[in-house]
Scaffold this motif. Structure first.
Motif, PDB file in Angstrom:
ATOM      1  N   THR A   1     -44.617-112.702  55.450  1.00 60.07           N
ATOM      2  CA  THR A   1     -43.712-112.240  56.514  1.00 60.07           C
ATOM      3  C   THR A   1     -42.955-110.996  56.089  1.00 60.07           C
ATOM      4  O   THR A   1     -42.875-110.008  56.826  1.00 60.07           O
ATOM      5  N   ILE A   2     -42.382-111.046  54.879  1.00 58.57           N
ATOM      6  CA  ILE A   2     -41.551-109.929  54.423  1.00 58.57           C
ATOM      7  C   ILE A   2     -42.392-108.677  54.210  1.00 58.57           C
ATOM      8  O   ILE A   2     -41.991-107.568  54.581  1.00 58.57           O
ATOM      9  N   MET A   3     -43.595-108.860  53.639  1.00 59.10           N
ATOM     10  CA  MET A   3     -44.454-107.687  53.450  1.00 59.10           C
ATOM     11  C   MET A   3     -44.851-107.112  54.810  1.00 59.10           C
ATOM     12  O   MET A   3     -44.964-105.900  54.968  1.00 59.10           O
ATOM     13  N   GLY A   4     -45.022-107.982  55.796  1.00 59.71           N
ATOM     14  CA  GLY A   4     -45.301-107.504  57.146  1.00 59.71           C
ATOM     15  C   GLY A   4     -44.142-106.744  57.758  1.00 59.71           C
ATOM     16  O   GLY A   4     -44.325-105.965  58.702  1.00 59.71           O
ATOM     17  N   LEU A   5     -42.926-106.955  57.246  1.00 64.31           N
ATOM     18  CA  LEU A   5     -41.779-106.157  57.704  1.00 64.31           C
ATOM     19  C   LEU A   5     -41.661-104.868  56.910  1.00 64.31           C
ATOM     20  O   LEU A   5     -41.295-103.813  57.459  1.00 64.31           O
ATOM     21  N   VAL A   6     -41.948-104.955  55.578  1.00 68.16           N
ATOM     22  CA  VAL A   6     -41.747-103.788  54.718  1.00 68.16           C
ATOM     23  C   VAL A   6     -42.745-102.689  55.066  1.00 68.16           C
ATOM     24  O   VAL A   6     -42.396-101.502  55.062  1.00 68.16           O
ATOM     25  N   ILE A   7     -43.996-103.085  55.384  1.00 68.07           N
ATOM     26  CA  ILE A   7     -45.026-102.062  55.602  1.00 68.07           C
ATOM     27  C   ILE A   7     -44.687-101.129  56.770  1.00 68.07           C
ATOM     28  O   ILE A   7     -44.658 -99.914  56.584  1.00 68.07           O
ATOM     29  N   PRO A   8     -44.387-101.644  57.987  1.00 74.98           N
ATOM     30  CA  PRO A   8     -44.059-100.691  59.067  1.00 74.98           C
ATOM     31  C   PRO A   8     -42.806 -99.881  58.776  1.00 74.98           C
ATOM     32  O   PRO A   8     -42.745 -98.690  59.089  1.00 74.98           O
ATOM     33  N   TRP A   9     -41.809-100.511  58.152  1.00 74.77           N
ATOM     34  CA  TRP A   9     -40.564 -99.790  57.819  1.00 74.77           C
ATOM     35  C   TRP A   9     -40.853 -98.615  56.886  1.00 74.77           C
ATOM     36  O   TRP A   9     -40.438 -97.474  57.135  1.00 74.77           O
ATOM     37  N   SER A  10     -41.615 -98.876  55.817  1.00 79.55           N
ATOM     38  CA  SER A  10     -41.903 -97.811  54.844  1.00 79.55           C
ATOM     39  C   SER A  10     -42.764 -96.736  55.471  1.00 79.55           C
ATOM     40  O   SER A  10     -42.546 -95.541  55.223  1.00 79.55           O
ATOM     41  N   LEU A  11     -43.746 -97.149  56.275  1.00 80.12           N
ATOM     42  CA  LEU A  11     -44.628 -96.139  56.855  1.00 80.12           C
ATOM     43  C   LEU A  11     -43.870 -95.259  57.842  1.00 80.12           C
ATOM     44  O   LEU A  11     -44.067 -94.041  57.873  1.00 80.12           O
ATOM     45  N   THR A  12     -42.971 -95.864  58.642  1.00 80.61           N
ATOM     46  CA  THR A  12     -42.176 -95.068  59.571  1.00 80.61           C
ATOM     47  C   THR A  12     -41.342 -94.035  58.826  1.00 80.61           C
ATOM     48  O   THR A  12     -41.327 -92.845  59.170  1.00 80.61           O
ATOM     49  N   LEU A  13     -40.650 -94.493  57.759  1.00 75.44           N
ATOM     50  CA  LEU A  13     -39.799 -93.563  57.026  1.00 75.44           C
ATOM     51  C   LEU A  13     -40.635 -92.540  56.271  1.00 75.44           C
ATOM     52  O   LEU A  13     -40.204 -91.391  56.097  1.00 75.44           O
ATOM     53  N   ALA A  14     -41.853 -92.938  55.847  1.00 75.32           N
ATOM     54  CA  ALA A  14     -42.733 -91.961  55.193  1.00 75.32           C
ATOM     55  C   ALA A  14     -43.110 -90.865  56.179  1.00 75.32           C
ATOM     56  O   ALA A  14     -43.167 -89.685  55.815  1.00 75.32           O
ATOM     57  N   MET A  15     -43.338 -91.249  57.453  1.00 77.15           N
ATOM     58  CA  MET A  15     -43.665 -90.229  58.449  1.00 77.15           C
ATOM     59  C   MET A  15     -42.492 -89.293  58.676  1.00 77.15           C
ATOM     60  O   MET A  15     -42.663 -88.076  58.788  1.00 77.15           O
ATOM     61  N   VAL A  16     -41.282 -89.867  58.727  1.00 69.76           N
ATOM     62  CA  VAL A  16     -40.089 -89.028  58.872  1.00 69.76           C
ATOM     63  C   VAL A  16     -39.995 -88.041  57.715  1.00 69.76           C
ATOM     64  O   VAL A  16     -39.740 -86.844  57.896  1.00 69.76           O
ATOM     65  N   ASP A  17     -40.231 -88.558  56.489  1.00 71.69           N
ATOM     66  CA  ASP A  17     -40.172 -87.694  55.303  1.00 71.69           C
ATOM     67  C   ASP A  17     -41.233 -86.606  55.366  1.00 71.69           C
ATOM     68  O   ASP A  17     -40.955 -85.445  55.046  1.00 71.69           O
ATOM     69  N   ALA A  18     -42.446 -86.990  55.747  1.00 68.26           N
ATOM     70  CA  ALA A  18     -43.536 -86.009  55.792  1.00 68.26           C
ATOM     71  C   ALA A  18     -43.208 -84.923  56.804  1.00 68.26           C
ATOM     72  O   ALA A  18     -43.383 -83.731  56.526  1.00 68.26           O
ATOM     73  N   PHE A  19     -42.688 -85.313  57.960  1.00 70.75           N
ATOM     74  CA  PHE A  19     -42.278 -84.327  58.966  1.00 70.75           C
ATOM     75  C   PHE A  19     -41.229 -83.396  58.391  1.00 70.75           C
ATOM     76  O   PHE A  19     -41.298 -82.168  58.540  1.00 70.75           O
ATOM     77  N   SER A  20     -40.272 -84.002  57.676  1.00 70.28           N
ATOM     78  CA  SER A  20     -39.165 -83.215  57.141  1.00 70.28           C
ATOM     79  C   SER A  20     -39.643 -82.263  56.044  1.00 70.28           C
ATOM     80  O   SER A  20     -39.117 -81.152  55.912  1.00 70.28           O
ATOM     81  N   VAL A  21     -40.625 -82.693  55.249  1.00 69.40           N
ATOM     82  CA  VAL A  21     -41.087 -81.848  54.142  1.00 69.40           C
ATOM     83  C   VAL A  21     -41.996 -80.741  54.663  1.00 69.40           C
ATOM     84  O   VAL A  21     -41.855 -79.574  54.288  1.00 69.40           O
ATOM     85  N   PHE A  22     -42.933 -81.099  55.560  1.00 75.96           N
ATOM     86  CA  PHE A  22     -43.973 -80.140  55.904  1.00 75.96           C
ATOM     87  C   PHE A  22     -43.660 -79.310  57.146  1.00 75.96           C
ATOM     88  O   PHE A  22     -44.170 -78.214  57.300  1.00 75.96           O
ATOM     89  N   VAL A  23     -42.863 -79.811  58.059  1.00 78.31           N
ATOM     90  CA  VAL A  23     -42.622 -79.063  59.291  1.00 78.31           C
ATOM     91  C   VAL A  23     -41.247 -78.415  59.244  1.00 78.31           C
ATOM     92  O   VAL A  23     -41.105 -77.245  58.937  1.00 78.31           O
ATOM     93  N   LYS A  24     -40.224 -79.190  59.491  1.00 74.96           N
ATOM     94  CA  LYS A  24     -38.881 -78.628  59.349  1.00 74.96           C
ATOM     95  C   LYS A  24     -37.906 -79.759  59.098  1.00 74.96           C
ATOM     96  O   LYS A  24     -38.144 -80.899  59.486  1.00 74.96           O
TER      97      LYS A  24
END
Lengths: 152, 152
Positions: free
Chosen positions: A48-71
Motif C-alpha cells: 500500500t505504502i509503495m503504491g502511494l510513494v511511487i505516484p508522489w515521487s514521479l509527480t515531483l520528479a516531473m515538476v523537477d524535470a520541468f523546472s530544470v529543463f524548461v524554466k
C-alpha cells in the motif's frame, strides 16, 4: 538560498525523486511477483505504502524535470508546505512499512522453510531492503525541502 | 519565542518526557516479563531501543524539572542541536522498533497458538502499542525542539 541543492526544482532533487521511484518500484515488484504476500499484514502495508510513494515521487520528479529543463517556476510557501508535509508523512510511513516487513521476513527466515521457500524469502528480503533505501532517499528530500521552507 | 510550550525547559516538555519514559518502561516490562522475546530479532531490537529511550527521556525530564522548579538555565544553540539530533535519531529508531514488533506480533497471532499462547501474544501486542505511543510523544518533543532551534 535559491540554489540549495536537493530542494524542489533542482537537479539533485530530480535525482533523489527518481531514486525513490526506482527503489519503490523495485520493492513493489519483488513483493508482488507472487501473490503469497497477501496473507501477511505487514507485506500488504508495504505494498500500500509503495503504491502511494511511487505516484508522489514521479509527480515531483516531473515538476523537477520541468523546472530544470524548461524554466524555473516561482516557489510559493503554500505549495512548499504541502510538499514538505506530504514528504514527511510518506517518509514516516515508508520507514514503518520497511521495518515491519523486515521484521516479518526475518521471522519467516528463522522459522525455516515451513512458511516460504528460500527463493521467496530472499525476494521478501530484497523487497524490504529496497523499501529501506527508498525511505533513506525520501528522508533526504524531506530534510532539504524543510530547510528550504525554513529559509523563506 | 522563549515561552514556546513543549520546548526544552517548559512544563509541557516535562510532561512529554515523563510520558515517553512511562510508555517506554511499560513497553519494556510487557516485553521482558518472560524471556521468550529473546528468540525474535524484532523484539530484541525493541528492547534495545527502549533501553536507550528510557535514560534519554529521564535525563531530559530532570533537566526540564530543574528548569521549571529551580531556575531557567540559558539555552545554548550548541546544546539544543545535540538534543534535537538525539531526539530525531531516537524518534526514527523507536518508530522502526515499534513497527517491526507490531508486524511480528501480528504474524504470531495469525499463525495461531503454535508460537505463543494467547496471554503472551497479548502482552507482545501491548508492548508494541506502548512503544508506538512513546514514539508519538517523542515525535512531539522533537518537533517542538526543532521549532525552537529554528527560531534562534
Amino acid at each position: 538560498m535559491d540554489e540549495l541543492p536537493g530542494a524542489l526544482g533542482t537537479s539533485a532533487s530530480l535525482a533523489l525523486r527518481l531514486g525513490q521511484a526506482i527503489f519503490s518500484i523495485a520493492s513493489l515488484l519483488f513483493m508482488c511477483l507472487d501473490v503469497e504476500f497477501y496473507s501477511y499484514t505487514a507485506f500488504c502495508f508495504l505494498v500500500t505504502i509503495m503504491g502511494l510513494v511511487i505516484p508522489w515521487s514521479l509527480t515531483l520528479a516531473m515538476v523537477d524535470a520541468f523546472s530544470v529543463f524548461v524554466k524555473r517556476p516561482s516557489r510559493q510557501p503554500g505549495i512548499m508546505s504541502i510538499v514538505v508535509m506530504g514528504d514527511w508523512v510518506l517518509c514516516f510511513l515508508s520507514l514503518a512499512a520497511s521495518c515491519s516487513s523486515a521484521g516479518v521476513t526475518d521471522l519467516l527466515m528463522v522459522s525455516g522453510g515451513s512458511f516460504c521457500s528460500a527463493k521467496i524469502c530472499g525476494r521478501y528480503q530484497l523487497s524490504a531492503a529496497m523499501a529501506f533505501l527508498s525511505w533513506f532517499l525520501s528522508l533526504a528530500s524531506s530534510l532539504f525541502n524543510l530547510w528550504l521552507l525554513a529559509s523563506f
